[in-house]
Design a protein around this motif. Sequence first.
Motif, mmCIF file in Angstrom:
data_model
loop_
_atom_site.group_PDB
_atom_site.id
_atom_site.type_symbol
_atom_site.label_atom_id
_atom_site.label_comp_id
_atom_site.label_asym_id
_atom_site.label_seq_id
_atom_site.Cartn_x
_atom_site.Cartn_y
_atom_site.Cartn_z
ATOM 1 N N THR A 1 0.831 -1.205 0.000
ATOM 2 C CA THR A 1 0.000 0.000 0.000
ATOM 3 C C THR A 1 0.864 1.253 0.000
ATOM 4 O OG1 THR A 1 -1.714 -1.190 1.206
ATOM 5 C CG2 THR A 1 -1.842 1.198 1.215
ATOM 6 N N ALA A 2 1.933 1.247 0.803
ATOM 7 C CA ALA A 2 2.825 2.410 0.862
ATOM 8 C C ALA A 2 3.543 2.618 -0.458
ATOM 9 C CB ALA A 2 3.825 2.243 1.993
ATOM 10 N N VAL A 3 3.970 1.537 -1.081
ATOM 11 C CA VAL A 3 4.657 1.641 -2.374
ATOM 12 C C VAL A 3 3.697 2.162 -3.444
ATOM 13 C CG1 VAL A 3 5.703 0.267 -4.224
ATOM 14 C CG2 VAL A 3 6.428 -0.077 -1.868
ATOM 15 N N ALA A 4 2.479 1.647 -3.448
ATOM 16 C CA ALA A 4 1.493 2.107 -4.428
ATOM 17 C C ALA A 4 1.143 3.567 -4.199
ATOM 18 C CB ALA A 4 0.235 1.239 -4.348
ATOM 19 N N LEU A 5 1.040 3.981 -2.946
ATOM 20 C CA LEU A 5 0.732 5.366 -2.636
ATOM 21 C C LEU A 5 1.874 6.283 -3.056
ATOM 22 C CD1 LEU A 5 -1.485 7.084 -1.304
ATOM 23 C CD2 LEU A 5 -0.221 6.878 0.840
ATOM 24 N N ALA A 6 3.112 5.837 -2.821
ATOM 25 C CA ALA A 6 4.275 6.636 -3.213
ATOM 26 C C ALA A 6 4.429 6.707 -4.731
ATOM 27 C CB ALA A 6 5.536 6.063 -2.592
ATOM 28 N N ALA A 7 3.979 5.668 -5.414
ATOM 29 C CA ALA A 7 4.083 5.640 -6.873
ATOM 30 C C ALA A 7 2.993 6.481 -7.536
ATOM 31 C CB ALA A 7 3.998 4.205 -7.378
ATOM 32 N N GLY A 8 2.049 6.960 -6.764
ATOM 33 C CA GLY A 8 1.007 7.817 -7.316
ATOM 34 C C GLY A 8 -0.212 7.066 -7.794
ATOM 35 N N ALA A 9 -0.375 5.832 -7.354
ATOM 36 C CA ALA A 9 -1.548 5.057 -7.748
ATOM 37 C C ALA A 9 -2.797 5.695 -7.125
ATOM 38 C CB ALA A 9 -1.411 3.610 -7.277
ATOM 39 N N PRO A 10 -3.925 5.579 -7.810
ATOM 40 C CA PRO A 10 -5.152 6.182 -7.283
ATOM 41 C C PRO A 10 -5.695 5.376 -6.099
ATOM 42 C CG PRO A 10 -5.629 4.995 -9.306
ATOM 43 C CD PRO A 10 -4.141 4.958 -9.117
ATOM 44 N N LEU A 11 -5.182 5.676 -4.917
ATOM 45 C CA LEU A 11 -5.616 5.008 -3.687
ATOM 46 C C LEU A 11 -6.200 6.030 -2.728
ATOM 47 C CD1 LEU A 11 -2.588 2.669 -2.863
ATOM 48 C CD2 LEU A 11 -4.841 1.966 -3.597
ATOM 49 N N ASP A 12 -7.069 5.558 -1.886
ATOM 50 C CA ASP A 12 -7.577 6.398 -0.813
ATOM 51 C C ASP A 12 -6.477 6.475 0.244
ATOM 52 O OD1 ASP A 12 -9.112 7.860 0.909
ATOM 53 O OD2 ASP A 12 -10.351 6.174 1.558
ATOM 54 N N SER A 13 -5.949 7.658 0.473
ATOM 55 C CA SER A 13 -4.831 7.794 1.404
ATOM 56 C C SER A 13 -5.222 7.410 2.829
ATOM 57 C CB SER A 13 -4.275 9.215 1.376
ATOM 58 O OG SER A 13 -5.260 10.143 1.774
ATOM 59 N N ALA A 14 -6.463 7.620 3.201
ATOM 60 C CA ALA A 14 -6.913 7.248 4.549
ATOM 61 C C ALA A 14 -6.840 5.736 4.733
ATOM 62 C CB ALA A 14 -8.320 7.742 4.796
ATOM 63 N N LYS A 15 -7.274 4.990 3.717
ATOM 64 C CA LYS A 15 -7.201 3.531 3.801
ATOM 65 C C LYS A 15 -5.756 3.065 3.839
ATOM 66 C CE LYS A 15 -11.632 2.451 1.705
ATOM 67 N NZ LYS A 15 -12.359 1.810 0.625
ATOM 68 N N ALA A 16 -4.892 3.749 3.113
ATOM 69 C CA ALA A 16 -3.478 3.390 3.124
ATOM 70 C C ALA A 16 -2.874 3.619 4.506
ATOM 71 C CB ALA A 16 -2.723 4.204 2.081
ATOM 72 N N PHE A 17 -3.191 4.744 5.113
ATOM 73 C CA PHE A 17 -2.653 5.024 6.443
ATOM 74 C C PHE A 17 -3.228 4.071 7.491
ATOM 75 C CE2 PHE A 17 -1.903 9.390 4.639
ATOM 76 C CZ PHE A 17 -0.522 9.235 4.559
ATOM 77 N N VAL A 18 -4.480 3.678 7.328
ATOM 78 C CA VAL A 18 -5.080 2.715 8.253
ATOM 79 C C VAL A 18 -4.380 1.366 8.124
ATOM 80 C CG1 VAL A 18 -7.172 1.366 8.712
ATOM 81 C CG2 VAL A 18 -7.312 3.835 8.438
ATOM 82 N N ALA A 19 -4.102 0.933 6.907
ATOM 83 C CA ALA A 19 -3.405 -0.340 6.700
ATOM 84 C C ALA A 19 -2.007 -0.298 7.307
ATOM 85 C CB ALA A 19 -3.320 -0.665 5.207
ATOM 86 N N ILE A 20 -1.312 0.818 7.138
ATOM 87 C CA ILE A 20 0.034 0.958 7.693
ATOM 88 C C ILE A 20 -0.021 0.960 9.214
ATOM 89 C CG2 ILE A 20 1.996 2.532 7.891
ATOM 90 C CD1 ILE A 20 1.366 3.341 4.942
ATOM 91 N N GLU A 21 -0.971 1.672 9.785
ATOM 92 C CA GLU A 21 -1.075 1.730 11.244
ATOM 93 C C GLU A 21 -1.524 0.389 11.818
ATOM 94 O OE1 GLU A 21 -0.387 3.322 14.849
ATOM 95 O OE2 GLU A 21 0.152 4.147 12.904
ATOM 96 N N GLN A 22 -2.387 -0.310 11.100
ATOM 97 C CA GLN A 22 -2.813 -1.635 11.554
ATOM 98 C C GLN A 22 -1.629 -2.593 11.584
ATOM 99 O OE1 GLN A 22 -5.728 -3.501 9.054
ATOM 100 N NE2 GLN A 22 -6.439 -4.837 10.691
ATOM 101 N N ALA A 23 -0.773 -2.527 10.578
ATOM 102 C CA ALA A 23 0.433 -3.359 10.567
ATOM 103 C C ALA A 23 1.360 -2.969 11.708
ATOM 104 C CB ALA A 23 1.140 -3.227 9.225
ATOM 105 N N ASN A 24 1.475 -1.684 11.969
ATOM 106 C CA ASN A 24 2.332 -1.217 13.057
ATOM 107 C C ASN A 24 1.823 -1.706 14.412
ATOM 108 O OD1 ASN A 24 4.336 0.225 14.442
ATOM 109 N ND2 ASN A 24 3.038 2.025 14.600
#
Length: 99
Positions: free
Chosen positions: A51-74
Amino acid sequence: MVVLPIGSITPALAPAAVTPAVGARGSEGFADTLARAVSQVNDLQLEARDTAVALAAGAPLDSAKAFVAIEQANVSFQFALQVRNKLLEAYQEIMRMTV
C-alpha cells in the motif's frame, strides 16, 4: 427486614462448555498457534508495504485507507513484540527457578 434463603450456586456455563478454542480445532499446539499469529502479522506488514509503495508511486488510492493499513500493521507488530517480550520474561523466570 426479609431474609432470603441462599440456594446452591450453579455455574453460568456447564464445565463441558468451558473449553479452550484450541480444543475445538483439534490438536493445534502452541507452536502452530504462534506460527499462525506470526504469519498474520507478516501478511499485514506485506499489505502495508504494498500500500505504501502504491501510494508513493502515485496510484489512485484512498490515502486514509493506506494510512489505516500501515497503522494496523504497526499495531499488530507492536503487539507481537510485546507478546514476545512477555514470553521471553516467562522463560527467563522459569530458568531462574531452583528445583
